[in-house]
Scaffold this active site. Structure first.
Site, PDB file in Angstrom:
ATOM      1  N   LYS A 240       1.380  -0.775  -0.114  1.00 45.52           N
ATOM      2  CA  LYS A 240       0.154   0.147  -0.466  1.00 45.52           C
ATOM      3  C   LYS A 240       0.485   1.424   0.088  1.00 45.52           C
ATOM      4  O   LYS A 240       1.990   1.934   0.886  1.00 45.52           O
ATOM      5  CB  LYS A 240      -0.946  -0.110   1.459  1.00 45.52           C
ATOM      6  CG  LYS A 240      -1.727   1.543   1.168  1.00 45.52           C
ATOM      7  CD  LYS A 240      -2.516   0.804   2.777  1.00 45.52           C
ATOM      8  CE  LYS A 240      -3.148   2.506   2.338  1.00 45.52           C
ATOM      9  NZ  LYS A 240      -4.018   2.626   4.046  1.00 45.52           N
TER      10      LYS A 240
ATOM     11  N   ILE B 213      -5.134  -0.338  12.906  1.00 49.97           N
ATOM     12  CA  ILE B 213      -4.696  -1.278  13.700  1.00 49.97           C
ATOM     13  C   ILE B 213      -3.394  -0.473  14.266  1.00 49.97           C
ATOM     14  O   ILE B 213      -2.945  -0.950  15.105  1.00 49.97           O
ATOM     15  CB  ILE B 213      -4.155  -2.471  12.518  1.00 49.97           C
ATOM     16  CG1 ILE B 213      -5.126  -3.036  12.219  1.00 49.97           C
ATOM     17  CG2 ILE B 213      -2.327  -2.832  13.146  1.00 49.97           C
ATOM     18  CD1 ILE B 213      -4.515  -4.015  11.275  1.00 49.97           C
TER      19      ILE B 213
END
Length: 505
Positions: free
Chosen positions: A81, A350
């Protein structure tokens, strides 16, 4: 070992948060003599498990745990990403990318974007995205690791994160945590016992009568907050007024469309839809305001905008934006959803677990549980949530959309004070002030403010010192170097195959 030292750590709840906590604490504190770590979870209680996108700080956590990246990518069916693409947020038909890494190169002692702003004033129409390797490479489906050994290359300042299967990640961490001595206990907690004197949690009791005692309890029980809220009464700070989305549908689908190393967020009439391409499927979800659309309408909209056939039924989620007023009470520390929830618009869920673990270890107590440690933990946690909240609200506030009641509400909403100050300063003179080393950098604030149409009225005066022809030449050269470097990057799929990934299987 000191008589006051923590000896028994109990983690309540598994999933991503629980096993991140187990692995992180075991790696850092498990080597202490006499310390035991027990994780209690029940297979009968599901986990949310939709947090598949991350930000670059995840690489630091994985490095701390000594994780081999290629092994991790294979095991979790991960993709890379390079940023988040925002579609239809500013207005319908518009898109931009919030990249990981920097834009251009600073010149004459001031940030690059001031020179870009002057270039725009001089008639250079190239968008800010053209100066970011993460954007140009990511949109073309390419990925490469940063190259700090090449300081003159755009690769030197590139950053990256991952998109992965959260359930596989939890299992991956469980294997390591158990290898480091963490003991998993299966069972549903039916009672929580407290010490009559201190009020601390003394033990938890399972449905089969098993009692698990501990000194320090880490609550990873999800939205319920079994220990931090139901037992210790931490209280909750509700931010629904600023972040009105309170529900989501989540559904995976078969692979389809592109597999760029980008998370995509598409604005919808009452919220936004995420799209997260993995090796073997695409994760999708619709985060929405129940005050502006029904659950059935939201589910139908999500299913109508998938790139492949759904491979499960949509899963509903209900939440309230905000955080526990105290994430640490007595001998209980909350992590993950037990501590609070901010919608995953910028993939921070997260990270908040990761930063909470780091904060706990930095302030690790003994059995005296000095309240000063908890006070510091709570203050820093609240500040981190507030900083992220302000950045999320920016996406909703800075918009031209007036096509639905939801967007009318968001566009006209008075922003939190910190965001109001940042917007005013940037709109006036292009300056971005990063508070107390907050999570989102100047580049992040710049990308979203420019991406959503906040154009400064002035730029830094020093940017005017370069002659116009020289400035325009430099801007063109930077764009060319970025484009050439992006073309030389390998395709993400090719790279994944090189490290042994079985794409699409």
């Amino acid at each position: 070992m000191s008589e006051a030292a923590i000896r028994e750590i109990v983690i309540v709840g598994g999933g991503t948060a629980g096993w991140m906590a187990a692995a992180g604490i075991a790696r850092l504190a498990g080597a202490l003599p006499g310390v035991s770590i027990t994780l209690v979870e029940s297979d009968a209680i599901g986990t949310v498990g939709v947090g598949e996108a991350t930000i670059p700080q995840i690489t630091l956590f994985n490095t701390l745990l000594g994780i081999d990246e290629a092994e991790f990518v294979r095991a979790t069916r991960a993709t890379y990403k390079l940023g988040i693409e925002f579609v239809d947020w500013t207005r319908i038909g518009h898109r931009y990318v919030h990249p990981f890494g920097l834009y251009g190169i600073d010149m004459a002692g001031v940030e690059f974007h001031h020179h870009w702003l002057r270039g725009v004033a001089l008639g250079d129409a190239a968008p800010l995205d053209a100066y970011s390797l993460a954007v140009v490479g990511g949109l073309d489906g390419r990925f490469a690791h940063p190259r700090p050994d090449q300081p003159n290359s755009p690769l030197a300042k590139l950053a990256y994160a991952f998109q992965f299967d959260a359930g596989l990640y939890a299992g991956f961490l469980r294997t390591r945590a158990e290898g480091w001595g963490v003991v998993r206990r299966e069972g549903r907690i039916t009672q929580v016992h407290r010490d009559g004197g201190s009020g601390h949690v003394a033990s938890v009791e399972l449905a089969d009568g098993t009692v698990i005692a501990g000194d320090l309890f880490v609550d990873c029980s999800g939205f319920r907050g079994l220990l931090i809220e139901e037992t210790m009464g931490a209280g909750f700070e509700d931010w629904t007024d600023w972040l009105p989305c309170d529900r989501a549908w989540a559904v995976p689908c078969e692979l389809g469309g592109d597999r760029q190393p980008l998370t995509r967020s598409t604005a919808r009439p009452a919220g936004w839809q995420w799209r997260i391409p993995l090796q073997h499927r695409i994760g999708n979800g619709y985060v929405y305001s129940s005050a502006h659309v029904s659950d059935d309408e939201a589910a139908a909209l999500l299913l109508a905008h998938l790139d492949g056939r759904p491979i499960a039924d949509p899963k509903p989620l209900r939440f309230t934006a905000g955080h526990r007023r105290r994430a640490w009470v007595g001998n209980v520390v909350a992590l993950g959803l037990a501590g609070g929830f901010l919608e995953p618009l910028e993939s921070t869920s997260i990270h908040l677990v990761q930063s909470g673990i780091a904060r706990l270890m930095a302030l690790f107590p003994d059995r005296g549980f000095d309240p000063l440690l908890a006070d510091r933990f709570n203050a820093e946690t609240e500040r981190e949530y507030r900083d992220i909240r302000d950045f999320l609200v920016l996406h909703y506030k800075a918009t031209e959309r007036d096509d639905s009641p939801f967007w009318d509400y968001c566009r006209t909403l008075p922003p939190p004070p910190g965001l109001a100050e940042k917007l005013a300063m940037f709109a006036a003179n292009g300056r971005i002030h990063r508070e107390h080393n907050e999570l989102f950098t100047e580049t992040s604030w710049l990308s979203v403010m420019i991406g959503q149409g906040v154009m400064p009225r002035r730029h830094h005066p020093i940017a005017d010192t370069l002659p116009p022809a020289e400035l325009l030449h430099r801007l063109g050269h930077i764009r060319s170097v970025v484009a050439d470097t992006a073309r030389a990057m390998p395709r993400q799929d090719d790279y994944l195959r090189q490290i042994g990934c079985d794409l699409g299987a």
